[in-house]
Each structure stands twice: as structure tokens, then as C-alpha cells.
Design a protein around this motif. Structure first.
Motif, mmCIF file in Angstrom:
data_model
loop_
_atom_site.group_PDB
_atom_site.id
_atom_site.type_symbol
_atom_site.label_atom_id
_atom_site.label_comp_id
_atom_site.label_asym_id
_atom_site.label_seq_id
_atom_site.Cartn_x
_atom_site.Cartn_y
_atom_site.Cartn_z
ATOM 1 N N ILE A 2 48.322 14.336 32.617
ATOM 2 C CA ILE A 2 47.327 15.377 32.348
ATOM 3 C C ILE A 2 46.435 15.487 33.574
ATOM 4 N N VAL A 4 43.014 16.655 34.754
ATOM 5 C CA VAL A 4 41.708 17.049 34.224
ATOM 6 C C VAL A 4 40.956 17.770 35.346
ATOM 7 N N VAL A 38 42.155 21.334 30.859
ATOM 8 C CA VAL A 38 43.112 20.313 31.297
ATOM 9 C C VAL A 38 44.486 20.978 31.418
#
Ligand code: PEP
Ligand code: MN
Length: 350
Positions: A2, A4, A38
Motif C-alpha cells: 500500500i 500511503v 492510499v
């Protein structure tokens, strides 16, 4: 992984990060939250190390590995609840969605009377099997294409969208011509070629948990559909097989909050197959809704003793009406509601 992004990241920078992810042979899944955006980078695990370079970009705050083996299905990648819209009916929002109808489509008159009955009771979507996965080869296998046509006619007559099962990859296109939602049954939960095929289809998929499927395996099967590009997956708990024989299956109500925690996908419950007995369907339905299910799928038949499949667990229309009245009391107690006249609200027929 992920990615961010920093608060206030510009759209052009989001696009740039997505392009870089795709340039590495991975898929970018953007999730815009209230606080920050995200981006999930999804794909072949072998390419993950190549993402480290993104950490140097000004707009990137951090890279966080996705801990769950299912990625697109997980709340890590997609923190907010997914709401799926089917012809004006929403699945996964605050309103509960009730699907009801016979186990099998048996005849025009049978389907019409049940469809009108469940519509009058307040159902939002009509169920009915045209292709039936039966344990015995001598049991009724469904009306097949003729059944699909009857379902299309019932939709025209009632305005209720249709959910029906597809058993084989090469029938997906045909079933999708008649169905608003494609059901993948418990027996096909790990039929990966079927999952890949419905992943390519533009119809929402109702994915039923298998009778011996862990929740992790259930969500990995959903991942197959999502990874194919179809983001509209509705999960369904329908009972699992245990040592207990008093009921047809053991209805795993705990799966509902577990799935809700792990995944953003809507989950409905099937107390008919879960219990396998008409007298147990209403209590299990009430419990599933209280446990947080986004809706129910219920078998209803006007003459269940003569039903060609699953008569023992099929409710009479009057029992369905009573259950709906009870659900209208339970729903507000847990912050949910049930749309009373969904067809009229959608302006159908006007
Ligand atoms: C059905 O919905 O009639 C059915 C066959 O369900 P399951 O796949 O959950 O057994
Ligand atoms: Mn059935």
C-alpha cells in the motif's frame, strides 16, 4: 503493497504514482479516504521489491506491506464499505437488501406466483435457479435456458432484479443476458476458471461460501473475481458442514462480523441453506441481520411440499411476510433500515 500518500496530494501526483505502479507490471487501486488517499499496488508477488523506488517521491508518505493474502478484497487496501448498485437497488449501504424466491424455477405459474408474493412482502431482488447443482444426477437439474427466459419475464412483470446461479464458464455470457446478479454457488467456490470468467463479466457476482471453505479461502475466491476486473462482489454466508446433523448445515453467523472486519465487500446471509428447515429460517435470518449482515437471500415457495428442490427449507409467502415485518423492527435497533417499496421508489413502471 500500500502506498500511503501525504495529505493534500494533487490528482496529477496520484495519476503519476498509478502510472509508475502500472509501469512495473502491477495494478493500481486508488482508495480516497477522508484523511488521505492510499494506493494499493496489486499483482505478481515477485515484482513487489521494485516498488521501493516510490518511497523517494515527494507525495509518498510511506509504503506499507498488505498483510492479508487477499488484497483487493481487504480493508487494508479499501477501508470504506463497498456499496453495489443493481438497477437502483443498493447492496452494502445502511439499507438491508432482501433477495427471495424459489430454489428452482419450475414453471411460469410457479415463478410468477412466488415472485408476486415476495414482491408484496417487500423483497428487493428475485432469486430462482435455472441451472441447479444437484448432489444426485437423478434429481431435477433445472429448466436451464427456459428457466432463464421465465426469470426475464418475471423481471418484466414485477420490476424486481434477478439473481440466478451460473455453473459453467461457457454459460456465463448466456446467464448474464438474463440475470442482474450472477450467483456462484457453494459447490463452485473454488472453480477457479468460473471465478476468472465472472471476473471478466460486467454483472455483479453473489459468491456463496463453500461448505468446507475457511473465511480466508472464501475471500481469496472473491479476490479471483476482483483481480479479473469485476469489483462488484457480494459475499454470502450459507452455512458450513460440521459434525452436527440437527440442521442441514451449521450456519456460521460469526463469519459475518469476521468478514466485515477483514473486507469492505458486502456480505449477506442465506438462512435457508444454513438451516435447511423451514421452522429455523426466521430465527437464523433475524440473528444474521442482528450480527450485521447487509441482507438476506431466502427461499420461498407457494407449495413447498411439491417443490422440485429444497422444499423443506422453503418458506410459505405468509411466513416470509411475517419475517419481513420482524426485520423492520430489528433493522432500526442496529442502525439499519429496509426500503418498503423498492420498485416504486425506482420509478419502475411509471
Ligand atoms: C441455492 O441457492 O439454491 C444453492 C444451490 O445454494 P448453495 O450453493 O449455497 O448450496
Ligand atoms: Mn436451494
Amino acid at each position: 503493497m500500500i502506498i500511503v500518500l501525504k495529505p493534500g496530494t494533487q490528482e496529477s501526483d496520484i495519476d503519476d504514482v498509478c502510472r509508475r505502479i502500472e509501469g512495473l507490471g502491477l495494478r493500481a487501486h486508488v482508495s480516497r479516504g477522508e484523511q488521505r488517499t492510499v494506493i494499493g499496488a496489486i499483482g505478481d508477488d515477485r515484482f513487489k521489491t521494485r516498488l521501493q523506488a516510490l518511497e523517494a517521491l515527494d507525495c509518498v508518505e510511506s509504503l506499507v506491506p498488505i498483510l492479508q493474502p487477499f488484497k483487493l478484497a481487504s480493508r487494508e487496501v479499501h477501508p470504506t464499505d463497498t456499496v453495489i448498485e443493481v438497477d437502483g437497488v443498493r447492496i452494502g449501504g445502511l439499507e438491508l437488501t432482501i433477495m427471495a424466491g424459489p430454489c428452482s424455477v419450475e414453471s411460469e405459474i410457479q415463478l410468477r406466483t412466488v415472485a408476486e408474493g415476495v414482491k408484496a412482502g417487500g423483497a428487493h431482488i428475485l432469486r430462482g435457479g435455472a441451472f441447479k447443482p444437484r448432489t444426485s444426477p437423478y434429481a431435477f437439474q433445472g429448466l436451464e435456458e427456459e428457466g432463464l427466459k421465465l426469470l426475464s419475464e418475471a423481471r418484466k412483470l414485477t420490476g424486481l432484479p434477478i439473481v440466478t446461479e451460473v455453473l459453467e464458464p461457457d454459460r456465463v455470457e448466456l446467464v448474464a443476458e438474463h440475470a442482474d446478479i450472477l450467483q456462484i454457488g457453494a459447490r463452485n467456490i473454488q472453480n477457479f476458471s468460473l471465478l476468472k470468467e465472472v471476473g471478466q463479466c460486467r454483472r455483479p457476482v453473489l459468491l456463496k461460501r463453500g461448505m468446507a471453505t475457511t473465511i480466508k479461502e472464501f475471500l481469496l475466491s472473491a479476490e479471483y473475481v476482483l483481480a479479473g476486473g469485476n469489483r462488484d462482489v457480494i459475499l454470502c454466508e450459507r452455512g458450513i458442514r460440521t459434525f452436527e446433523t440437527a440442521t442441514r448445515n451449521t450456519f456460521d453467523i460469526s463469519a459475518i462480523p469476521v468478514v466485515k472486519k477483514l473486507s469492505h465487500l458486502p456480505i449477506i446471509a442465506d438462512p435457508s441453506h444454513g438451516a435447511g428447515r423451514r421452522d429455523m429460517v426466521a430465527p437464523m435470518a433475524r440473528a444474521a441481520v442482528a450480527a450485521g449482515a447487509d441482507g438476506l437471500i431466502i427461499e420461498v415457495h407457494c407449495d413447498p411440499d411439491r417443490a422440485l428442490s429444497d422444499g423443506a427449507q422453503s418458506m410459505f409467502p405468509a411466513q416470509f411476510d411475517r419475517l419481513m415485518a420482524e426485520l423492520r423492527i430489528i433493522a432500526p435497533a442496529i442502525g439499519r433500515s429496509i426500503c418498503l417499496d423498492p420498485v416504486a421508489r425506482r420509478g419502475w413502471g411509471s
